[in-house]
Write an enzyme that holds these catalytic residues in place. Sequence first.
Site, PDB file in Angstrom:
ATOM      1  CG  ASP A  48      -2.040  -0.940   1.199  1.00 20.65           C
ATOM      2  OD1 ASP A  48      -2.118  -1.729   0.236  1.00 20.65           O
ATOM      3  OD2 ASP A  48      -2.862  -0.924   2.129  1.00 20.65           O
ATOM      4  CG  ASP A  49       0.051   3.844   2.161  1.00 18.50           C
ATOM      5  OD1 ASP A  49      -1.106   3.675   1.732  1.00 18.50           O
ATOM      6  OD2 ASP A  49       0.319   3.909   3.379  1.00 18.50           O
ATOM      7  CG  HIS A  99      -4.397   2.788  -0.999  1.00  9.49           C
ATOM      8  ND1 HIS A  99      -5.299   2.012  -0.302  1.00  9.49           N
ATOM      9  CD2 HIS A  99      -3.470   3.188  -0.066  1.00  9.49           C
ATOM     10  CE1 HIS A  99      -4.951   1.943   0.970  1.00  9.49           C
ATOM     11  NE2 HIS A  99      -3.849   2.648   1.137  1.00  9.49           N
ATOM     12  CG  HIS A 103      -3.863   7.114   2.548  1.00  5.78           C
ATOM     13  ND1 HIS A 103      -4.119   7.073   3.911  1.00  5.78           N
ATOM     14  CD2 HIS A 103      -3.428   5.870   2.216  1.00  5.78           C
ATOM     15  CE1 HIS A 103      -3.833   5.872   4.380  1.00  5.78           C
ATOM     16  NE2 HIS A 103      -3.413   5.110   3.374  1.00  5.78           N
ATOM     17  CG  HIS A 199       2.177   0.094   4.539  1.00  5.54           C
ATOM     18  ND1 HIS A 199       1.941  -0.911   5.455  1.00  5.54           N
ATOM     19  CD2 HIS A 199       1.009   0.771   4.383  1.00  5.54           C
ATOM     20  CE1 HIS A 199       0.676  -0.841   5.854  1.00  5.54           C
ATOM     21  NE2 HIS A 199       0.091   0.164   5.219  1.00  5.54           N
TER      22      HIS A 199
END
Length: 237
Positions: A48-49, A99, A103, A199
């Site tokens: 993620d991210d 995503h 965020h 991540h």
Amino acid sequence: MNPTLPILGGAACAAALAAYAGLSPGSQLFGETLIAPPNPKHLALTFDDGPNPSATPRLLELLARHHVRATFFLIGQYVQREPTLTREIAAAGHTIGNHTMHHPWLPRHSAALIRTELQSCQHILEDTLGTAATLFRPPHGARRPVVLQAARDLGMQTVLWNLMVGDWKPRTAEDLHARIQRGIAANSRRRTGTNLVLHDGSQHDPRMDRSRTVEAVAGLLATLPEDVSFVTPPRWL
């Protein structure tokens, strides 16, 4: 008996149920999400991210060396910063998911803003890659029915997880690797596959140091039993 006590107790129960429904990765109360199948030999490696120019290229090299394909849930504003790196992820055969654009904590926002966050990321991905995402992961896993509906309206399946090891915290690579191994073993005892979230980036810093995550992944790839198959979530649909 104080007549307000049953009311307060009922409110507390309702709040606890709402928190479970909207935050627990395993909850299906607000709508169906994809987690993992009843196959303990399947492992989905998800990040993620990102994209993160300080960590993602190292992960791509590592995954290529072991012939493993993973899933990257990307933040739209970082895709705008790193279009070439985004295309490199896709060219390597990895799955790319939405995503959101920035965020945010989605349940706090209006239906219109939720849709804008998802749709803006979709547009950036489509402009960059020529195709939009079919998978969506809500930031923090936080959701309410309108979040899941927005994803469905945009043609995306919401994907959560059943293993998170806190790689954003100040933990050593050895600790992260041990946590991953224990989590996989626990899922295997439950006779389910593992959907591991790590991540490669950070919502706070597009160049966050994720070297410990990279090292933990290297340890995982070097020690995983040969009968475990790396898969991506579309395999489970």
